[in-house]
Each structure stands twice: as C-alpha cells, then as structure tokens.
Design a protein around this motif. Structure first.
Motif, PDB file in Angstrom:
ATOM      1  N   ALA A  53      15.912 -10.561  -3.533  1.00 42.98           N
ATOM      2  CA  ALA A  53      14.701  -9.739  -3.561  1.00 42.98           C
ATOM      3  C   ALA A  53      13.635 -10.323  -2.647  1.00 42.98           C
ATOM      4  CB  ALA A  53      14.168  -9.639  -4.988  1.00 42.98           C
ATOM      5  N   LEU A  54      13.512 -11.653  -2.664  1.00 40.66           N
ATOM      6  CA  LEU A  54      12.501 -12.307  -1.824  1.00 40.66           C
ATOM      7  C   LEU A  54      12.793 -12.071  -0.350  1.00 40.66           C
ATOM      8  CD1 LEU A  54      10.069 -14.300  -1.908  1.00 40.66           C
ATOM      9  CD2 LEU A  54      11.715 -16.098  -1.510  1.00 40.66           C
ATOM     10  N   MET A  55      14.057 -12.225   0.045  1.00 40.33           N
ATOM     11  CA  MET A  55      14.432 -12.024   1.446  1.00 40.33           C
ATOM     12  C   MET A  55      14.209 -10.574   1.858  1.00 40.33           C
ATOM     13  SD  MET A  55      15.224 -14.896   2.704  1.00 40.33           S
ATOM     14  CE  MET A  55      16.039 -14.576   4.240  1.00 40.33           C
ATOM     15  N   ALA A  56      14.515  -9.640   0.942  1.00 38.70           N
ATOM     16  CA  ALA A  56      14.308  -8.219   1.251  1.00 38.70           C
ATOM     17  C   ALA A  56      12.828  -7.930   1.462  1.00 38.70           C
ATOM     18  CB  ALA A  56      14.863  -7.356   0.127  1.00 38.70           C
ATOM     19  N   ALA A  57      11.974  -8.559   0.634  1.00 39.76           N
ATOM     20  CA  ALA A  57      10.527  -8.365   0.792  1.00 39.76           C
ATOM     21  C   ALA A  57      10.067  -8.918   2.134  1.00 39.76           C
ATOM     22  CB  ALA A  57       9.787  -9.060  -0.350  1.00 39.76           C
ATOM     23  N   ARG A  58      10.630 -10.055   2.551  1.00 43.42           N
ATOM     24  CA  ARG A  58      10.273 -10.634   3.844  1.00 43.42           C
ATOM     25  C   ARG A  58      10.680  -9.700   4.985  1.00 43.42           C
ATOM     26  NH1 ARG A  58      11.971 -17.004   3.325  1.00 43.42           N
ATOM     27  NH2 ARG A  58      10.393 -17.547   1.772  1.00 43.42           N
ATOM     28  N   LEU A  59      11.866  -9.089   4.827  1.00 44.28           N
ATOM     29  CA  LEU A  59      12.332  -8.159   5.870  1.00 44.28           C
ATOM     30  C   LEU A  59      11.393  -6.960   5.975  1.00 44.28           C
ATOM     31  CD1 LEU A  59      14.542  -7.347   7.916  1.00 44.28           C
ATOM     32  CD2 LEU A  59      15.721  -6.202   6.064  1.00 44.28           C
ATOM     33  N   ALA A  60      10.952  -6.456   4.793  1.00 44.52           N
ATOM     34  CA  ALA A  60      10.040  -5.313   4.789  1.00 44.52           C
ATOM     35  C   ALA A  60       8.735  -5.666   5.478  1.00 44.52           C
ATOM     36  CB  ALA A  60       9.780  -4.858   3.357  1.00 44.52           C
ATOM     37  N   ASN A  61       8.217  -6.896   5.221  1.00 50.04           N
ATOM     38  CA  ASN A  61       6.974  -7.325   5.866  1.00 50.04           C
ATOM     39  C   ASN A  61       7.165  -7.462   7.370  1.00 50.04           C
ATOM     40  OD1 ASN A  61       5.738  -7.354   3.401  1.00 50.04           O
ATOM     41  ND2 ASN A  61       6.107  -9.539   3.047  1.00 50.04           N
ATOM     42  N   GLU A  62       8.349  -7.922   7.775  1.00 53.43           N
ATOM     43  CA  GLU A  62       8.649  -8.089   9.198  1.00 53.43           C
ATOM     44  C   GLU A  62       8.686  -6.735   9.905  1.00 53.43           C
ATOM     45  OE1 GLU A  62       9.506 -10.990  10.844  1.00 53.43           O
ATOM     46  OE2 GLU A  62      10.265 -10.116  12.719  1.00 53.43           O
ATOM     47  N   ILE A  63       9.365  -5.760   9.264  1.00 54.95           N
ATOM     48  CA  ILE A  63       9.453  -4.429   9.861  1.00 54.95           C
ATOM     49  C   ILE A  63       8.095  -3.736   9.821  1.00 54.95           C
ATOM     50  CG2 ILE A  63      10.530  -2.150   9.628  1.00 54.95           C
ATOM     51  CD1 ILE A  63      12.968  -3.502   8.470  1.00 54.95           C
ATOM     52  N   GLY A  64       7.327  -4.037   8.780  1.00 56.12           N
ATOM     53  CA  GLY A  64       6.025  -3.394   8.630  1.00 56.12           C
ATOM     54  C   GLY A  64       6.103  -2.106   7.840  1.00 56.12           C
ATOM     55  N   THR A  65       6.870  -2.127   6.758  1.00 57.43           N
ATOM     56  CA  THR A  65       6.969  -0.936   5.921  1.00 57.43           C
ATOM     57  C   THR A  65       6.653  -1.293   4.474  1.00 57.43           C
ATOM     58  OG1 THR A  65       8.448   0.777   5.109  1.00 57.43           O
ATOM     59  CG2 THR A  65       9.453  -1.315   5.635  1.00 57.43           C
ATOM     60  N   LYS A  66       6.098  -0.321   3.754  1.00 55.16           N
ATOM     61  CA  LYS A  66       5.894  -0.519   2.316  1.00 55.16           C
ATOM     62  C   LYS A  66       6.926   0.252   1.524  1.00 55.16           C
ATOM     63  CE  LYS A  66       1.492  -2.370   2.188  1.00 55.16           C
ATOM     64  NZ  LYS A  66       0.290  -2.654   1.468  1.00 55.16           N
ATOM     65  N   ASN A  67       7.859   0.876   2.238  1.00 57.14           N
ATOM     66  CA  ASN A  67       8.891   1.660   1.555  1.00 57.14           C
ATOM     67  C   ASN A  67      10.014   0.749   1.078  1.00 57.14           C
ATOM     68  OD1 ASN A  67       7.427   3.907   2.169  1.00 57.14           O
ATOM     69  ND2 ASN A  67       8.562   4.317   4.045  1.00 57.14           N
ATOM     70  N   ILE A  68       9.677  -0.160   0.181  1.00 55.76           N
ATOM     71  CA  ILE A  68      10.708  -1.004  -0.419  1.00 55.76           C
ATOM     72  C   ILE A  68      10.666  -0.766  -1.913  1.00 55.76           C
ATOM     73  CG2 ILE A  68       9.142  -3.015  -0.372  1.00 55.76           C
ATOM     74  CD1 ILE A  68      11.704  -4.726  -0.139  1.00 55.76           C
ATOM     75  N   ALA A  69      11.834  -0.504  -2.497  1.00 49.67           N
ATOM     76  CA  ALA A  69      11.857  -0.095  -3.901  1.00 49.67           C
ATOM     77  C   ALA A  69      12.954  -0.826  -4.652  1.00 49.67           C
ATOM     78  CB  ALA A  69      12.080   1.407  -4.001  1.00 49.67           C
ATOM     79  N   PRO A  70      12.682  -1.223  -5.904  1.00 47.41           N
ATOM     80  CA  PRO A  70      13.755  -1.715  -6.762  1.00 47.41           C
ATOM     81  C   PRO A  70      14.590  -0.535  -7.245  1.00 47.41           C
ATOM     82  CG  PRO A  70      11.696  -1.701  -7.959  1.00 47.41           C
ATOM     83  CD  PRO A  70      11.381  -1.229  -6.586  1.00 47.41           C
ATOM     84  N   VAL A  71      15.892  -0.678  -7.207  1.00 49.97           N
ATOM     85  CA  VAL A  71      16.759   0.442  -7.580  1.00 49.97           C
ATOM     86  C   VAL A  71      17.664   0.017  -8.720  1.00 49.97           C
ATOM     87  CG1 VAL A  71      18.658   1.870  -6.798  1.00 49.97           C
ATOM     88  CG2 VAL A  71      16.716   1.509  -5.331  1.00 49.97           C
ATOM     89  N   GLY A  72      17.660   0.828  -9.759  1.00 45.53           N
ATOM     90  CA  GLY A  72      18.522   0.548 -10.893  1.00 45.53           C
ATOM     91  C   GLY A  72      18.528   1.773 -11.763  1.00 45.53           C
ATOM     92  N   SER A  73      18.455   1.544 -13.075  1.00 48.27           N
ATOM     93  CA  SER A  73      18.311   2.680 -13.961  1.00 48.27           C
ATOM     94  C   SER A  73      16.835   3.099 -13.958  1.00 48.27           C
ATOM     95  CB  SER A  73      18.775   2.261 -15.352  1.00 48.27           C
ATOM     96  OG  SER A  73      18.018   2.908 -16.317  1.00 48.27           O
ATOM     97  N   PHE A  74      16.568   4.407 -13.914  1.00 46.30           N
ATOM     98  CA  PHE A  74      15.190   4.907 -13.900  1.00 46.30           C
ATOM     99  C   PHE A  74      14.432   4.389 -15.116  1.00 46.30           C
ATOM    100  CE2 PHE A  74      16.894   8.066 -11.037  1.00 46.30           C
ATOM    101  CZ  PHE A  74      15.862   8.193 -10.139  1.00 46.30           C
ATOM    102  N   ALA A  75      15.106   4.453 -16.265  1.00 44.69           N
ATOM    103  CA  ALA A  75      14.468   4.070 -17.519  1.00 44.69           C
ATOM    104  C   ALA A  75      14.050   2.611 -17.488  1.00 44.69           C
ATOM    105  CB  ALA A  75      15.414   4.331 -18.673  1.00 44.69           C
TER     106      ALA A  75
END
Lengths: 162, 488
Positions: B108-130
């Motif tokens: 999760a940490l590495m994914a957040a770093r990648l999002a910051n590098e690309i410059g997007t806020k479209n990063i979401a945790p995906v699992g069960s909606f509930a």
C-alpha cells in the motif's frame, strides 16, 4: 494393542461450519470421507464412524472389502471395494454415505496415517468450536449427559415443525 | 502420507481479518501437506474451510509464472517498460490505481508513492464494499487502530454480535462457546435478520427487519444516552421491526455485563455499515468495560485503508473509483492484486473499453484479452510482509516457500518507479506511517441517530445480490463446499 479412542461430537458446541469435512478432503485426495447429517435446515452435524465391535457393514460386504482390523478399526480396502453400497444400507447409524468416488464407498478410516505418527485425526485438530474430541470410549459414555440439553432442544424444535 | 522426516513452517491466513495461524509440512524447499498450528493463540490449530485454500495457492496448476501481454509470455523488463509507457501516456488525472485489501502494508505504501509520483489522487482501496464502508465509520482517535485480543473476548460476560459471525469467521466459535458456557447468566445477543448458525448459538436472538442494523444500534445508543447523560432523544424504531421494549432489553443486558464485547461483521445486507461502525464505537465509549472488534472480509483492510489515508490524503473510495470509470474519466488503470470486474458485468465492459489496463494477479485472468499487461503475483506465503489484523496487532510474515515466478505488489511498483526496493526501509516507513495520528471528526450524536432513522432499507435489500461469502474474490474462486449446498 487395541485402539480404544474414538471421535466424539458434543452437540452443544458444534456450529456446522464443515471444517472437519474440508480437513478430511485435504487428507484423503480431495474426497471427504465424513458424512454430514442435515436436520431440516436447523443444523448440520458431522457423522463419524463408530468402528463397532460387531460391524454390520463388514457382515454385509459381499467382497470382504470392509473388515475389522486387529487394532479395533473397521477399514475398507481400496482394491476390493466395488461400490455396491451394501454397507451403507447395513449401517445402523447411517454414517456411510452412498455418494461414490471412483466407484468406491467413502468410509472414515480415523486418519490411520496420523494415528501412526502419534497425532490425532484431522477433523479433531481443525474443529473450530471444540465440538469434536478424541477420547476413550469409556470417557465418552460418562460425558453423554452433557449432550442432553441440545438433543432435547433439537427434538422439541423438530416436533414443533411437524 | 508423510512418513519421512518433515519440517513444520508457519504462516498466517489472510482470507479474513482474524489472521489464523497456518502450519505446513515441508520437505526440502517444497511444501507437501497442511498441518495444524495448535500453539497459535488465535485459532489453536482450527481452520475454517476457506483457510485450507491457502495451501492450494502455493502449488496451483493455474498460477501465473511469467508476465503476460494478451496470451503471450514476455520478459519482466519488457512488461515493465510497456506498463511505464502506458501509465504516463494520458497524464495524471486520467490514471487510477486500485490496491487490494489483501495486500501488505508495504504494498500500500509503495502504491501511494507511485500515485504521488504520477500526480493522481485516483488511488482507491479495493475489497468488499461493506468492509471499506465500515472502516470509514470507525472512530479514528487514539484507540481507532487498536482492537481487543481474542483472550479478552473469551473472558467477557456478554457478547453483542451483529451479523453472521460463525459463517464469516468460524474460528470465533471457540470464543463464543467459551463465553456461553463459562457461567450461568452470560449473554450472547445476536442482531441478525436471518436465522443463521450464529443465531442458533444466541441466548437472545433479536430478529430485526433486514437492513435496519444501524437503526437498532441507534436505539441502543439512545437508551444508553438517556441512562448516563440524561439526554432525551426520541427515536422512531417502527421500521426496525422491533419495539422499544426489545431494544431496552438488549441495552440493559449488554450494559449490565461487567465485561463485554461487540463483534461486527460488515456485510452487503446491512445498510450504512459506516453508521453501524460509528454507533458501535460510541456505545463502547459510554458503557463501561466494553470492547469492539470488526471482522473484515479482507485480511488487511485496516492496514491498506490506514496507509492510504495517511500517505495519499484525499484519495477516492472504491465507489468513487467505479463512478469515475463509469463516467469514462479514467483511461488507464493499474490494479494491484484484485480484479475489479467482479463488481458488475457493466463494469467489465467499461474495462474492455479502457485504453490501458495493468493487473497483478495470482491466476491467469479469464479476460486476458482485455488487459494490456498481467504481472504474476507472489503469494504472501512466498514473500513476507506486515499486515494489520482485526485485533489491531501487526503480523509480520516470513516466506515459507519458493516463489513460483511472481513478485509482490511492492516489488512490481518499485520496478515501475524505476528503483530497486529497499525492503527494510519500506517496512520501517510503513510502520512509522501507521503510528501517525489523524484528527478525529467531532460529530453530533443526535444528528447521527436521526440519520439512522432516515435509512430506507427496503430499496437496497431488494436490489442486492448477496453470495453467501460476500465478494472476497480469491476465496470465492476456491470455495466449493458451500457452493454445493445453497439451500440456506
């Protein structure tokens, strides 16, 4: 030396999660040897072979596949069984289920491979609620009183539905 | 079966957030058979049917061993170059990243770093909606990420269970039994609209109208507010299918216990899991000696959500991601460890229309023609990591088997960032991140209670299409025991 230990089910504790069946399947080439009794959608209880002193299944077997061993276990030979399911009809407790796997009747072997290593059967090891225990037959008889509560509830509920 | 010498290796199951211990018999480098970890303090050797499939994951014939483009195996370097180009082609805002809640904290940490590098806020945790809804409602103050221990739950006098606990996490049965039979007068209160296995164990089964769990808990909270703070708050319970007296009885039974715990199983059949979660934490604050525990369907829901909250502030939710995909605002997506297309058949079509789809997966996905790149994923048993479980504790896993050819999400993301991963640094940073606090929101209890009254359960309950075990995709792929017995 005779093996006097058997699997014992405490009805008060069983939650019907079927973990015992899954464990059994993983130990026996993905074929669960453990039957489950369904009680009108109220409960699902595992039915273990009692390894009787005078087994009716062995008497009914036309091919001598089912036999009582020296150590007291009733085991089914892989090579002799033809899947006629005579044993399932003969069994007074209904623990042998007739769904055939590779033309062989599934029958509990009390995990002999694990008993040889000095461990307990797979279903008992994995029981999530502590309902299954591996005890001496004498202890089980003394413990029967504990079962009375839930048995009475089950019987009452079944009676009310009918 | 295993008569020669073997060695026992231990790992942790991640199919739900309980984190049961797994034990395997290993010969040399390969894992041969499943065993039972009787010394584990959580499950004492017990495993639910789903837990067994972790064993299958190690040597599954359909596991991916090479990166793929379409149906063609390619080299790692080629796949990474391709994915890099694809992610940067359409600019930051049209790129999305989805992180599975089965991923480790490092992932999760590495994914957040990648999002910051690309410059997007479209990063979401995906699992069960509930699950994700329930996490959002959880109070995030000092005790937010801390749970309670299993031992404490076993020593309680009263349990308030919301949902079908024994079907989701069957291993909890031993603790429920312990509470029930420890002494006369102990209470197991189950709030569930169905007569489930858990309800069978209850001493008091409260059968509410389906989808009204939040309203029932609002009623309980209201009773406690009147009792302790003297605040009168009229609440209309007519939709819940229960009357005021039944609610008062639950509140009294639970409140009078010297030690109690609320066990919550988020599910698609419950309306507003976030409100339920919020009310639970408020009840625990008001009533004395009460603990809470939420049993998420995905193992690391807490960790992934918490890290994304801190490292990528302002990130979108799973629902937000789906909305954006439906509006066709997103042209490129990187899915780490979870196939989004299970959400709906419509979305599957949308993903087909997307310009660039990269995915990390254990298996060869059945819609490989629609993805651009598929990376093989290493199981958590092949490469360790840190995970946050329902009891609030961190489990650090060590590798117990050889990798079949896959890499972890963290390693894949590091390759996309064009740097070598320093595992110690990443795990250290992830741990530090989890320790930082987020300011809790100050909310008005009475307004929240009013909100619960306004829930219209009927509409959602008619729409929903619930499978028995929810949407845990990986577990569902394996699960056949219940699938053969659909009569419940």
């Amino acid at each position: 030396m005779t093996n006097r230990k058997r699997v014992y089910l405490n009805l008060d504790l069983c939650c019907g999660c079927r973990s015992c069946a899954a464990a059994c399947a993983y130990g026996h080439h993905l074929q669960s040897l453990l039957g489950h009794a369904k009680i009108e959608k109220l409960a699902e209880l595992p039915m273990h072979c009692l390894h009787c002193d005078q087994p009716a299944c062995a008497a009914a077997c036309p091919n001598e596949a089912m036999a009582k061993q020296e150590d007291g276990l009733v085991l089914r030979s892989h090579f002799r069984c033809v899947g006629c399911s005579s044993c399932a009809i003969a069994c007074p407790f209904g623990v042998i289920q007739t769904d055939l796997a590779k033309h062989i009747v599934p029958k509990c072997d009390l995990c002999v491979d694990r008993l040889a290593e000095g461990e307990i059967p797979r279903c008992v090891s994995t029981c999530t609620s502590g309902a299954l225990t591996f005890e001496n037959i004498e202890d089980q008889v003394a413990d029967k009183k504990k079962n009375m509560v839930s048995t009475r509830i089950l019987v009452n509920m079944l009676g009310r539905r009918r | 079966m295993v008569n020669d010498k073997y060695e026992i290796r231990r790992s942790t199951c991640l199919f739900c957030s309980l984190g049961c211990g797994l034990a395997f018999r290993a010969k040399g480098e390969s894992v041969v058979a499943i065993d039972y970890d009787r010394e584990n303090p959580i499950n004492h050797g017990a495993l639910c049917p789903r837990g067994y499939y972790n064993f299958e994951l190690l040597n599954h014939p359909q596991r991916l061993n090479y990166p793929r483009i379409g149906n063609r195996n390619i080299a790692w370097s080629e796949a990474v170059e391709y994915a890099k180009r694809g992610l940067k082609e359409f600019g930051g805002e049209s790129t999305a990243i989805a992180v599975s809640c089965l991923a480790s904290n490092e992932d999760a940490l590495m994914a957040a770093r990648l999002a910051n590098e690309i410059g997007t806020k479209n990063i979401a945790p995906v699992g069960s909606f509930a699950d994700i809804e329930a996490y959002q409602g959880m109070s995030k103050d000092e005790k937010g990420l801390e749970g309670t221990s299993m031992e404490e739950i076993g020593n309680c006098d009263a349990l308030l269970i919301i949902g079908d606990l024994l079907t989701r996490s069957a291993v909890m049965a031993q603790y429920v039994n312990k509470v029930k039979y420890a002494k006369r007068g102990n209470k197991i209160i189950v709030v569930d609209s169905n007569s489930t296995h858990t309800a069978w164990f209850a001493t008091n089964h409260v059968k509410n109208a389906s989808g009204t769990e939040a309203l029932v808990l609002a009623g309980v909270l209201n009773e406690l507010l009147i009792k302790y703070k003297g605040k009168e708050g009229a609440i209309d319970l007519s939709r819940s299918g229960l009357d005021q007296a039944a609610i008062r009885k639950i509140a009294e039974e639970f409140d009078s216990a010297s030690a109690g715990a609320i066990l919550f199983v988020p599910g698609a059949d419950k309306n507003r899991n976030d409100l339920i979660s919020y009310f639970i934490s408020e009840i625990c604050k008001i009533s004395k000696n009460k603990k809470e525990m939420t049993l998420y369907e995905y193992g690391n829901t807490v960790g992934v959500n918490a890290i994304l909250d801190r490292e990528a502030p302002g990130h979108i939710s799973q629902q937000g991601l789906l909305d954006k995909i439906n509006k066709e605002e997103i042209k490129t997506i990187l899915m780490l460890g979870e196939d989004l297309s299970f959400a709906s058949p419509e979305l599957e079509k949308k993903i087909r229309l997307m310009k660039f789809v990269a995915l990390s997966s254990y298996f060869d996905v059945d819609w490989a023609d629609r993805t651009t790149v598929v990376f093989p994923l290493a199981s958590h048993m092949e490469d360790g990591g840190d995970y946050s479980m329902a009891d609030g504790k961190e489990r650090s896993l060590t590798a117990i088997a050889e990798k079949t050819g896959g890499k972890t999400n963290a390693e894949i993301v590091a390759m996309l960032l064009g740097a070598e991963i320093d595992k110690d640094e990443v795990s250290h940073a992830a741990r530090n991140t989890l320790k930082t606090k987020i300011d809790p929101k100050q909310e008005d209890l009475h307004e929240k209670i009013k909100e619960a009254e306004l829930i219209d359960a009927k509409e959602k309950v008619e729409q929903m299409n619930i499978t028995h075990f929810g949407s845990n995709n990986l577990a569902r792929k394996f699960y056949w025991f219940r699938a053969n017995n659909n009569d419940k």
